[in-house]
Design a protein around this motif. Structure first.
Motif, PDB file in Angstrom:
ATOM      1  N   LEU A   1      38.650  18.141  14.320  1.00 52.57           N
ATOM      2  CA  LEU A   1      38.939  17.834  15.501  1.00 52.57           C
ATOM      3  C   LEU A   1      40.585  18.093  15.261  1.00 52.57           C
ATOM      4  CD1 LEU A   1      38.805  15.964  17.699  1.00 52.57           C
ATOM      5  CD2 LEU A   1      39.266  14.373  16.213  1.00 52.57           C
ATOM      6  N   SER A   2      41.112  18.699  15.964  1.00 51.31           N
ATOM      7  CA  SER A   2      42.231  19.277  16.314  1.00 51.31           C
ATOM      8  C   SER A   2      42.846  18.736  18.003  1.00 51.31           C
ATOM      9  CB  SER A   2      42.180  20.566  15.948  1.00 51.31           C
ATOM     10  OG  SER A   2      41.432  21.055  16.987  1.00 51.31           O
ATOM     11  N   THR A   3      44.206  18.146  17.824  1.00 50.79           N
ATOM     12  CA  THR A   3      44.787  18.647  19.121  1.00 50.79           C
ATOM     13  C   THR A   3      46.243  19.258  19.160  1.00 50.79           C
ATOM     14  OG1 THR A   3      45.472  16.827  20.290  1.00 50.79           O
ATOM     15  CG2 THR A   3      46.092  16.361  18.187  1.00 50.79           C
ATOM     16  N   HIS A   4      46.880  19.276  20.515  1.00 54.16           N
ATOM     17  CA  HIS A   4      47.598  20.029  20.296  1.00 54.16           C
ATOM     18  C   HIS A   4      48.147  19.375  22.218  1.00 54.16           C
ATOM     19  CE1 HIS A   4      49.710  24.213  21.289  1.00 54.16           C
ATOM     20  NE2 HIS A   4      51.136  23.692  20.660  1.00 54.16           N
ATOM     21  N   VAL A   5      49.401  18.839  21.866  1.00 56.93           N
ATOM     22  CA  VAL A   5      50.263  18.504  23.035  1.00 56.93           C
ATOM     23  C   VAL A   5      51.366  19.002  23.687  1.00 56.93           C
ATOM     24  CG1 VAL A   5      51.663  16.602  23.928  1.00 56.93           C
ATOM     25  CG2 VAL A   5      50.136  16.109  22.201  1.00 56.93           C
ATOM     26  N   LEU A   6      51.025  19.670  24.798  1.00 58.50           N
ATOM     27  CA  LEU A   6      52.644  20.517  25.312  1.00 58.50           C
ATOM     28  C   LEU A   6      52.787  19.941  26.714  1.00 58.50           C
ATOM     29  CD1 LEU A   6      49.398  23.562  25.308  1.00 58.50           C
ATOM     30  CD2 LEU A   6      52.034  23.260  23.989  1.00 58.50           C
TER      31      LEU A   6
ATOM     32  N   GLY B   1      49.194   9.238  13.406  1.00 60.61           N
ATOM     33  CA  GLY B   1      49.971  10.574  13.355  1.00 60.61           C
ATOM     34  C   GLY B   1      50.698  10.635  13.814  1.00 60.61           C
ATOM     35  N   ILE B   2      52.506  11.736  13.766  1.00 61.65           N
ATOM     36  CA  ILE B   2      52.688  11.935  15.242  1.00 61.65           C
ATOM     37  C   ILE B   2      52.641  14.012  14.790  1.00 61.65           C
ATOM     38  CG2 ILE B   2      55.822  13.079  15.321  1.00 61.65           C
ATOM     39  CD1 ILE B   2      55.498  10.316  13.535  1.00 61.65           C
ATOM     40  N   THR B   3      52.888  14.257  16.281  1.00 61.01           N
ATOM     41  CA  THR B   3      52.477  15.746  16.391  1.00 61.01           C
ATOM     42  C   THR B   3      54.214  16.352  16.252  1.00 61.01           C
ATOM     43  OG1 THR B   3      53.761  15.494  17.997  1.00 61.01           O
ATOM     44  CG2 THR B   3      51.345  15.658  18.201  1.00 61.01           C
ATOM     45  N   ASN B   4      53.867  17.348  15.350  1.00 61.55           N
ATOM     46  CA  ASN B   4      54.923  18.185  14.196  1.00 61.55           C
ATOM     47  C   ASN B   4      55.441  19.130  15.866  1.00 61.55           C
ATOM     48  OD1 ASN B   4      53.096  20.214  15.482  1.00 61.55           O
ATOM     49  ND2 ASN B   4      52.654  20.791  13.031  1.00 61.55           N
ATOM     50  N   ALA B   5      56.778  20.276  14.935  1.00 63.19           N
ATOM     51  CA  ALA B   5      57.477  20.746  15.972  1.00 63.19           C
ATOM     52  C   ALA B   5      56.604  21.265  16.833  1.00 63.19           C
ATOM     53  CB  ALA B   5      58.117  21.590  15.080  1.00 63.19           C
ATOM     54  N   ASP B   6      55.386  21.959  16.208  1.00 60.11           N
ATOM     55  CA  ASP B   6      54.327  23.291  16.957  1.00 60.11           C
ATOM     56  C   ASP B   6      53.895  21.967  18.652  1.00 60.11           C
ATOM     57  OD1 ASP B   6      53.325  25.640  18.012  1.00 60.11           O
ATOM     58  OD2 ASP B   6      51.775  25.077  16.875  1.00 60.11           O
ATOM     59  N   GLY B   7      53.680  20.814  18.213  1.00 63.46           N
ATOM     60  CA  GLY B   7      52.522  19.350  19.025  1.00 63.46           C
ATOM     61  C   GLY B   7      51.439  19.330  18.291  1.00 63.46           C
ATOM     62  N   ARG B   8      51.299  19.884  17.081  1.00 66.92           N
ATOM     63  CA  ARG B   8      49.786  20.005  16.614  1.00 66.92           C
ATOM     64  C   ARG B   8      50.288  19.046  15.771  1.00 66.92           C
ATOM     65  NH1 ARG B   8      46.992  24.094  17.604  1.00 66.92           N
ATOM     66  NH2 ARG B   8      48.333  25.908  18.904  1.00 66.92           N
ATOM     67  N   CYS B   9      48.518  17.675  14.672  1.00 68.13           N
ATOM     68  CA  CYS B   9      48.888  16.659  14.522  1.00 68.13           C
ATOM     69  C   CYS B   9      47.524  17.218  13.193  1.00 68.13           C
ATOM     70  CB  CYS B   9      48.587  15.840  15.075  1.00 68.13           C
ATOM     71  SG  CYS B   9      48.835  13.931  13.945  1.00 68.13           S
TER      72      CYS B   9
END
Length: 139
Positions: A29-34, A65-73
């Motif tokens: 499972l992955s996510t990406h915040v934009l 968690g907290i998203t990284n610089a790329d918006g991913r966790c």
């Protein structure tokens, strides 16, 4: 297109490759915040992953968690813990917008989804602005 934006796009594609090749076991499972208002990744967004217990329908926290610089966790859940059921990703969007000096209409976003085949890979992106958000099942 500016050199800065081209570098950002290059970093985006390279960091995605690094997650799959250098991060050890890949989460199913992955996510990406934009941040679609500014056209940048949503970095430093706090999130929580829950699973709904049956038959009580109570939500159990799996991880935060907290998203990284790329918006991913990366590394949200292990393959062993990923079972069929109803899950929820909660994103603390108000904290994010306040951290960049903006106000937001939505204090948080909850995305509830059903996993019927835990052997597949699931990608749940969050595309957001201060007054809207969207999501979909990615690959």
């Amino acid at each position: 297109m500016s050199t800065q934006r081209l570098q950002q796009l290059k970093g985006h594609f390279l960091s995605e490759h690094k997650v799959t090749s250098m991060a050890g076991p890949v989460s199913p499972l992955s996510t990406h915040v934009l941040n679609i208002a500014l056209g940048v990744p949503g970095s430093n967004v706090s999130l929580s992953l829950y699973r709904q217990d049956t038959p009580s329908e109570v939500w159990s926290l799996i991880t935060t968690g907290i998203t990284n610089a790329d918006g991913r966790c990366p590394g949200l859940i292990t393959k062993e813990m990923f079972t069929s059921g109803v899950y929820k990703l909660r994103f603390e969007t108000q904290q994010y917008w306040e951290s960049i000096g903006e106000a937001s209409f939505y204090p948080y976003v909850e995305i509830v989804f059903t996993i019927s085949d835990p052997g597949q890979k699931y990608h749940i992106p969050l595309l957001m602005s201060r007054f809207s958000y969207s999501t979909y099942r990615g690959s």
